[in-house]
Design an enzyme around this catalytic site. Structure first.
Site, PDB file in Angstrom:
ATOM      1  N   CYS A   1     -16.683   2.477   3.009  1.00  0.00           N
ATOM      2  CA  CYS A   1     -15.745   3.107   2.079  1.00  0.00           C
ATOM      3  C   CYS A   1     -16.165   2.899   0.624  1.00  0.00           C
ATOM      4  CB  CYS A   1     -14.338   2.548   2.281  1.00  0.00           C
ATOM      5  SG  CYS A   1     -13.451   3.222   3.705  1.00  0.00           S
TER       6      CYS A   1
ATOM      7  N   GLU B   1     -19.234  -2.386   2.398  1.00  0.00           N
ATOM      8  CA  GLU B   1     -18.307  -1.534   3.152  1.00  0.00           C
ATOM      9  C   GLU B   1     -18.655  -0.052   2.974  1.00  0.00           C
ATOM     10  OE1 GLU B   1     -13.517  -0.554   3.361  1.00  0.00           O
ATOM     11  OE2 GLU B   1     -14.210  -2.367   2.330  1.00  0.00           O
TER      12      GLU B   1
ATOM     13  N   HIS C   1     -12.201  -6.039  -5.329  1.00  0.00           N
ATOM     14  CA  HIS C   1     -12.360  -5.243  -4.111  1.00  0.00           C
ATOM     15  C   HIS C   1     -13.110  -3.970  -4.456  1.00  0.00           C
ATOM     16  CE1 HIS C   1     -11.074  -2.633  -0.763  1.00  0.00           C
ATOM     17  NE2 HIS C   1     -10.825  -3.740  -0.089  1.00  0.00           N
TER      18      HIS C   1
ATOM     19  N   HIS D   1       0.811  -1.218   0.000  1.00  0.00           N
ATOM     20  CA  HIS D   1       0.000   0.000   0.000  1.00  0.00           C
ATOM     21  C   HIS D   1       0.851   1.278   0.000  1.00  0.00           C
ATOM     22  CE1 HIS D   1      -3.029  -2.920   1.276  1.00  0.00           C
ATOM     23  NE2 HIS D   1      -3.964  -2.040   0.960  1.00  0.00           N
TER      24      HIS D   1
ATOM     25  N   GLU E   1     -13.832  -8.374   0.374  1.00  0.00           N
ATOM     26  CA  GLU E   1     -14.535  -7.074   0.402  1.00  0.00           C
ATOM     27  C   GLU E   1     -14.907  -6.634  -1.015  1.00  0.00           C
ATOM     28  OE1 GLU E   1     -12.530  -5.064   4.348  1.00  0.00           O
ATOM     29  OE2 GLU E   1     -11.534  -4.707   2.430  1.00  0.00           O
TER      30      GLU E   1
ATOM     31  N   GLY F   1      -1.547  -1.633  -6.153  1.00  0.00           N
ATOM     32  CA  GLY F   1      -2.409  -2.649  -5.548  1.00  0.00           C
ATOM     33  C   GLY F   1      -3.725  -2.104  -5.061  1.00  0.00           C
ATOM     34  N   HIS F   2      -3.683  -0.961  -4.410  1.00  0.00           N
ATOM     35  CA  HIS F   2      -4.927  -0.302  -3.966  1.00  0.00           C
ATOM     36  C   HIS F   2      -4.939   1.085  -4.581  1.00  0.00           C
ATOM     37  CE1 HIS F   2      -8.259   1.258  -1.763  1.00  0.00           C
ATOM     38  NE2 HIS F   2      -8.261   0.319  -0.844  1.00  0.00           N
TER      39      HIS F   2
ATOM     40  N   CYS G   1     -10.324   2.410   8.175  1.00  0.00           N
ATOM     41  CA  CYS G   1     -10.409   3.233   6.973  1.00  0.00           C
ATOM     42  C   CYS G   1     -11.766   3.930   6.848  1.00  0.00           C
ATOM     43  CB  CYS G   1     -10.141   2.385   5.737  1.00  0.00           C
ATOM     44  SG  CYS G   1     -11.169   0.899   5.614  1.00  0.00           S
ATOM     45  N   CYS G   2     -12.829   3.266   7.281  1.00  0.00           N
ATOM     46  CA  CYS G   2     -14.167   3.830   7.070  1.00  0.00           C
ATOM     47  C   CYS G   2     -14.447   5.076   7.912  1.00  0.00           C
ATOM     48  CB  CYS G   2     -15.229   2.762   7.310  1.00  0.00           C
ATOM     49  SG  CYS G   2     -15.167   1.397   6.113  1.00  0.00           S
TER      50      CYS G   2
END
Length: 673
Positions: free
Chosen positions: A341, A339, A271, A157, A323, A206-207, A414-415
């Site tokens: 997010c 989720e 995701h 990340h 997710e 990756g994200h 994260c949310c």
């Protein structure tokens, strides 16, 4: 505090070059909108006074701040769990900056400066900033990998952290005029430009989010290398060798949206949060470069998501394992993941799709998500949260992935911090402009200031939305001018539950939307979901719009077997649920027959003020011996979905059977069908 022009997407600042190509429609900056309503002002104020301070405090007590302090000294042990924990500080700074932009607070600004100093001290001389490695470069945490970027595609990340830092630094600069955080971000972005590219290191992040962040920095600086790098990262997807025959989303690359080049993708996959950030980044780059292949791809992906992979209350990402999005029509209720997010990412993406196409259907989805599946993720107290957003809670079924009550923080948090940055920006989604066309997208009381042909125009909204559909707008140009006011007529007011055939209303409503100008009914024509009101507008011209708001019964596509013979309840933009607290301790035993009549009632003392639905229905009762089942009459009370789980833990249902067809007798679950 120094004030700069703060536009939600187009940030004009240092060294800014005029963009020759961009979104054809531009949003009106949230700093140009002042709210007066209760629904959103109370949430924004709670976010300012509760959510943001609590987030900063938890960043401190959980060690997230300490990670930066140790990284500056290159000694110690990474003291949180995930390599992306740095972003919780970045996202909270972003939210605090949005708050500062409209609510000056010297104490908060001073605190931000202190945090930014700590962040800057942790940055390495060449611009690298990643506490999971810098604390102990020789022994970084396993997810980081032994060398920089080596695990970027899988687990580190590193670029995700960069993206959130860029977003936060841009927000802070535009809110305060200070360059302290911006300089840190630019130094890091320049490192990325030196490191990645066609003749340099190749990686598909990756994200995703670094793509969106780089575009933000490009808008501020005009430095083309940032935009080019964003496009490079997007175009790197689909080049890695995976086991294409595997159905495992991690083995075949689907989880990362990396199984094929983006221009060949036509399905929302993997995701869900990563997907939303990728599609938002693609929209940004397409707008700025004119890439038609990107546009074609995200158009197809949007159709797939809204037509086959979205829950009735706007949430996405059905599957907890990864997710992620499931297969087409894979939308289970008992194990729904959803989720928070992902809902936030969906708002980002749908806003961008509107700016590209000018079609109200994107705002229809944005509104559904915003009022339902997004704000359900934060409690009314502003300091309790859902990471996942359930569709069904029943006492005799307890899935480990389903949250039954809100939490103050999560190990992966994260949310909550994403909520902190989204809520204060809501006014930026209300209006948009393309030349002399003014789009009114969201209905929230307050005033907005826009400029049309170099003349000022003030627009004032007065309404009690979302509880009432009577809308009033006062248009006050500084001088009489020709202008097109485009008011969104929501799909729900036009017998469309969602802009696809995934859900529909069981019964059609024949009541028309009426519009008056200065008290006189007007004929209007519709374009892409907007009532176009074209005239020479004079000071204090008044528009009145009536949106019919009866209770609607929503049914699902036959390809959703979990919703067969069931109805969900909607009024205006709000989806409703039954919660144990209002329904004799249960909710999973309620039957809503087809001929049920509903009444509505606003209750100002309930859940910060909500309109509830009431109806005489049936409920299934099992006697004390457990041997006999019968139905009885009872009163159903339904509350807005977003408000559930604010009064303790108990059952909750969104989809209600219309009749008893049969009973499953299971050791773990008795399900009414």
């Amino acid at each position: 505090m120094k004030k700069l022009s703060f536009v939600f997407f187009v940030l004009i600042g240092i060294e800014a070059n005029a963009q020759k190509q961009d979104y054809p429609i531009q949003p009106v900056a949230f700093t140009n909108v002042k709210l007066t309503d209760h629904f959103w002002t109370s949430r924004i104020e709670t976010n300012r006074t509760v959510t943001i301070p609590a987030s900063f405090e938890r960043c401190k007590t959980t060690g997230r701040v300490k990670n930066f302090e140790m990284a500056a000294e290159h000694k110690g042990k990474f003291c949180t769990v995930y390599p992306f924990d740095d972003t919780d500080i970045y996202k909270t700074i972003e939210g605090a900056s949005y708050s500062l932009a409209v609510h000056p607070d010297e104490k908060l600004q001073t605190y931000l400066d202190s945090l930014i100093t700590i962040i800057g001290n942790a940055q390495e001389p060449d611009g690298y900033l990643y506490t999971a490695r810098s604390i102990d470069p020789l022994h970084p945490i396993s997810a980081a990998g032994p060398e920089r970027w080596i695990n970027e595609q899988s687990s580190s990340h590193e670029l995700y952290n960069c993206g959130h830092m860029f977003e936060a630094a841009a927000a802070h600069y535009m809110a305060t005029g200070k360059r302290n955080f911006l300089n840190i971000a630019l130094k890091n972005a320049d490192l990325l430009v030196r490191t990645f590219g066609p003749d340099k290191k190749h990686v598909a992040p990756g994200h995703e989010i670094v793509e969106m962040g780089l575009v933000r920095l490009y808008r501020i600086t005009g430095k083309r290398a940032y935009l080019d790098l964003a496009k490079f990262f997007i175009d790197e997807r689909g080049k890695k060798q995976y086991n294409k025959k595997s159905k495992n989303v991690f083995e075949n690359g689907v989880y990362w949206q990396d199984d094929k080049p983006v221009i060949e993708q036509d399905e929302a996959e993997g995701h869900a949060v990563r997907a939303m950030y990728l599609y938002s980044g693609m929209a940004d780059v397409a707008a700025l470069t004119g890439d038609k292949q990107y546009l074609a791809a995200i158009d197809k992906i949007w159709d797939n998501m809204v037509g086959k992979k979205m829950y009735v209350q706007g949430s996405i990402g059905a599957v907890g394992d990864g997710e992620r999005f499931g297969d087409n029509y894979e939308l289970p209720n008992t194990t729904a993941y959803n989720e928070t997010c992902a809902a936030i990412g969906s708002v980002f993406w749908n806003q961008r799709m509107f700016l590209l196409h000018g079609d109200a259907k994107y705002i229809d989805v944005l509104e559904k998500t915003l009022y339902n599946g997004l704000i359900s993720g934060v409690g009314l107290d502003g300091k309790s949260f859902f990471y996942t957003n359930a569709m069904q809670i029943q006492d005799n079924f307890n899935h480990p992935d389903i949250e039954r009550e809100r939490s103050g923080w999560f190990t992966c948090s994260c949310c909550p911090t994403n909520v902190a940055r989204l809520i204060p920006s809501v006014p930026g989604y209300m209006y948009a402009q393309n030349g002399k066309d003014i789009y009114v997208n969201l209905f929230i009381s307050g005033t907005a200031n826009v400029t049309v042909n170099n003349s000022k125009v003030k627009i004032t909204q007065q309404n009690n939305y979302p509880w009432n559909g009577d809308l009033a707008f006062t248009v006050a140009p500084s001088k009489a001018m020709d202008m097109n006011v485009r008011i969104r007529i929501p799909g729900w007011a036009q017998n469309e539950a969602i802009p696809s055939d995934l859900y529909r209303y069981q019964h059609q409503n024949n009541e028309n939307v009426t519009i008056k100008i200065n008290g006189e009914p007007v004929q209007y024509h519709m374009e892409k979901g907007y009532a176009v009101l074209a005239k020479k507008w004079k000071k204090n011209d008044r528009i009145e719009v009536n949106l019919p708001m009866e209770v609607r019964r929503v049914t699902a596509n036959a390809k959703l077997p979990n919703d067969d013979n069931k109805v969900a309840l909607q009024r205006g933009p709000m989806m409703y649920c039954a919660e144990w607290k209002d329904n004799f301790g249960k909710a999973a035993n309620i039957i809503v027959p087809e001929n049920t009549k509903f009444t509505t009632q606003y209750e100002g003392d309930l859940l910060n003020g909500v309109t509830v639905l009431k109806a005489d229905v049936k409920s299934v009762v099992i006697d004390d011996s457990g041997q006999n089942i019968h139905t009885k009459n009872q009163t159903l009370t339904a509350i807005p979905y977003y408000a559930w789980a604010n009064r303790g833990k108990g059952e909750m249902m969104v989809w209600f059977p219309q009749q008893v067809k049969y009973i499953d007798l299971l050791t773990s679950e008795n399900t009414v069908k």
